[in-house]
Enzyme design. Structure first.
Site, PDB file in Angstrom:
ATOM      1  N   SER A 124       0.817  -1.213   0.000  1.00 21.32           N
ATOM      2  CA  SER A 124       0.000   0.000   0.000  1.00 21.32           C
ATOM      3  C   SER A 124       0.854   1.268   0.000  1.00 21.32           C
ATOM      4  O   SER A 124       1.520   1.567  -0.992  1.00 21.32           O
ATOM      5  CB  SER A 124      -0.949  -0.038   1.199  1.00 21.32           C
ATOM      6  OG  SER A 124      -1.918   0.974   1.118  1.00 21.32           O
ATOM      7  N   ASP A 128       9.863   5.388 -10.171  1.00 24.74           N
ATOM      8  CA  ASP A 128       9.375   5.998 -11.410  1.00 24.74           C
ATOM      9  C   ASP A 128      10.081   7.304 -11.749  1.00 24.74           C
ATOM     10  O   ASP A 128      10.168   7.669 -12.926  1.00 24.74           O
ATOM     11  CB  ASP A 128       7.869   6.242 -11.307  1.00 24.74           C
ATOM     12  CG  ASP A 128       7.055   4.992 -11.609  1.00 24.74           C
ATOM     13  OD1 ASP A 128       7.673   3.936 -11.833  1.00 24.74           O
ATOM     14  OD2 ASP A 128       5.810   5.069 -11.611  1.00 24.74           O
ATOM     15  N   LYS A 147      -0.607  -4.307  -3.329  1.00 27.44           N
ATOM     16  CA  LYS A 147      -1.921  -3.793  -2.921  1.00 27.44           C
ATOM     17  C   LYS A 147      -2.103  -2.412  -3.548  1.00 27.44           C
ATOM     18  O   LYS A 147      -1.605  -1.415  -3.044  1.00 27.44           O
ATOM     19  CB  LYS A 147      -2.032  -3.706  -1.401  1.00 27.44           C
ATOM     20  CG  LYS A 147      -3.389  -3.184  -0.923  1.00 27.44           C
ATOM     21  CD  LYS A 147      -3.454  -3.133   0.596  1.00 27.44           C
ATOM     22  CE  LYS A 147      -4.786  -2.567   1.064  1.00 27.44           C
ATOM     23  NZ  LYS A 147      -4.964  -1.129   0.743  1.00 27.44           N
TER      24      LYS A 147
END
Length: 547
Positions: free
Chosen positions: A291, A302, A316
């Site tokens: 999460s 990223d 998740k």
């Protein structure tokens, strides 16, 4: 006319009771269908309670109905009682009054999982593995509520505990105290230039404590940072954005959420200038990083902002929000999926397309989609958690390891090890190959019932055979199959030796030297931390991975 009024009242009352649902356009479109189904349910519930052959418990019937309704959705959409609502508030704020220990409920016992050093449970002499069987004269075997709640109460109040240790009954008196649960339980210098920060949960203090730890480490000379998110189950999305913001500049997208409900389609940007936008970072993750941990590690990956090390994260990619209900209860609803800056949804399990047994389908590797990182254009993938830039076997959680953890084999072996071995010097302790072989034999000797999915499927088929009176025909084959599976499990344990040994080492070290001792031990010997140090000390390798 009077009959018409009565009919209207019969329809109107259930509709009024359901009005809390009609807050979005999608619900309004289904207005009649929802009202119809609630009216049917209400009437059926009433008829069952009034007319069933045996006495019924209305609360149990309703709990089962709620559980049945939610079972078709994802496991994060849950009904919370008043007590569970209070627990969620405690987790979010990071403070409560109790005995200062992690506990787990097994059957009719409360097990001490980890007493925190110098907290009430530890001062009273309680140790990991102790089985609490009585609290203030209440035998837990007869107690139908959550027995763990009996350990909580007002500060400075004393409770009497009866517990079992290695088969012998003992007693203790424990004085409750206010307990602060730190989001950052440990930080220290890993080398003269590399700081190490453990972020264990994303409560309201997560970003504040993480920044304070980095500031303190930089004052000690840290020019590079290891951020440890292993085992971090997540928490507040806002805190995940704020932690990312420590390393990523202002006005950068950290995550976006998408839903069929328009109001939940949002983008989350960094709000402040980064605390340190240039400091080299290594982030540690594993199969229990979930999460909010995946939001942080995913955004850092990223933006090519740091190197991710360890094992693929939990996967998740679903966002929940609590909605208030009557009598202090709540329903925690999955409202959207979140996406990383490159556009990845890292949700691993598809709860909306289940297999023939009703189990959520895991996204297969061949179905992963490729994305490009924002700055360097590196290829990254969605579908199954955040994949590290450097993967290590010691950080993995294979199905056999997950089964051992789920059924407490590693925990219970560590308990026996603690009472059968003297360890006084942390630096000289090693969990050896001989110890590992002893663990494998111990698991076999104990007949530990850790079931693989294969075993569960065969057991289900065997029960069907019993109903169809085919047992005599297949019994010998079934026993041979069980023996083959047990042999395969033993082999699988040896194949996954690195990850199992790492978990056993951590659990055993914690027994002797508490959690701070474990963190200090890991700084010297843990493979993932050593790899992070290696990468951060080699600028060419660090830059090569990111570019």
């Amino acid at each position: 006319m009077k009959g018409t009024i009565n009919i209207k009242r019969q329809i109107l009352l259930p509709i009024l009771g359901a009005s809390i649902f009609f807050t979005t356009a999608s619900f309004q479109n289904d207005f009649f269908e929802i009202a119809k189904q609630i009216e049917i349910f209400t009437e059926m519930y009433k008829q069952l309670n009034m007319n069933y052959v045996d006495e019924t418990n209305p609360a149990d019937l309703m709990d089962n109905a709620i559980e049945g309704m939610l079972s078709e959705l994802d496991p994060y959409t849950k009904y919370w009682t008043e007590q569970e609502v209070e627990k969620s508030i405690i987790n979010r704020r990071g403070a409560y009054t109790g005995i200062g220990a992690v506990v787990s409920t097994r059957d009719d016992k409360v097990i001490i999982v980890e007493p925190w050093k110098d907290h009430p449970a530890d001062v009273a002499g309680l140790k990991a593995g102790d089985e609490i069987i009585e609290i203030d004269g209440i035998k837990l075997a007869d107690y139908k509520e959550n027995a763990g709640d009996l350990l909580k109460g007002s500060a400075d109040t004393e409770i009497s505990i009866v517990y079992k240790r290695q088969g012998k009954e003992k007693s203790a008196k424990v004085k409750r105290q206010a307990v602060e649960v730190n989001a950052v339980p440990f930080y220290e210098m890993a080398t003269p230039e590399i700081g190490y920060v453990v972020l264990s949960k994303f409560n309201e203090k997560a970003s504040r404590e993480t920044k304070a730890a980095i500031v303190a480490l930089k004052e000690k000379g840290a020019t590079k940072i290891i951020l440890d998110l292993r085992g971090n189950p997540g928490g507040l999305l806002s805190e995940a954005v704020s932690v990312s913001n420590l390393f990523i500049e202002k006005d950068k997208l950290i995550t976006s959420t998408q839903s069929v409900v328009e109001q939940y389609n949002k983008t989350y940007l960094t709000k402040r200038p980064a605390y340190d936008p240039d400091i080299p970072v290594a982030v540690l993750i594993n199969g229990r990083s979930a999460s909010a941990s995946e939001i942080v590690s995913g955004s850092i990956q990223d933006y090519d902002r740091g190197v991710i090390i360890g094992a693929r994260s939990f996967g998740k990619g679903l966002v929940q929000r609590p909605k208030p209900l009557s009598y202090g209860t709540q329903v925690k609803i999955t409202i959207s999926r979140y996406y990383t800056p490159s556009g990845r949804c890292i949700q691993a399990l598809d709860y909306w397309n289940r297999d023939e047994d009703g189990n959520a389908v895991r996204t297969k590797k061949e179905d992963y989609n490729a994305f490009k990182t924002v700055n360097s254009g590196r290829t990254v993938y969605d579908g199954g958690g955040v994949q590290p830039d450097i993967e290590l076997a010691s950080a993995a959680y294979s199905p056999i390891t997950t089964a051992l953890l789920r059924d407490n084999a590693i925990f219970d072996y560590a308990t026996e090890y603690y009472y059968n071995h003297q360890v006084t010097d942390m630096d000289s302790f090693r969990f050896t190959d001989t110890d590992f072989n002893d663990f494998v034999n111990w698991v076999e000797k104990k007949g530990f019932d850790f079931n693989t999915e294969t075993e569960s499927a065969f057991a289900k088929a065997f029960k069907t055979a019993e109903k169809e009176e085919l047992v005599n025909d297949i019994n010998s084959s079934y026993k041979a199959m069980q023996e083959a599976i047990n042999n395969a499990k033993k082999k699988d344990m040896k194949d996954k030796k690195a990850e199992i040994m790492s978990l056993l080492t951590d659990e055993i070290v914690k027994r002797y030297f508490y959690r701070d001792g474990l963190y200090n031990y890991q700084l010297k010997f843990n493979p993932e931390i050593l790899e992070a140090v290696n990468v951060l000390e080699d600028p060419n390798k660090y830059n090569r991975i990111l570019k």
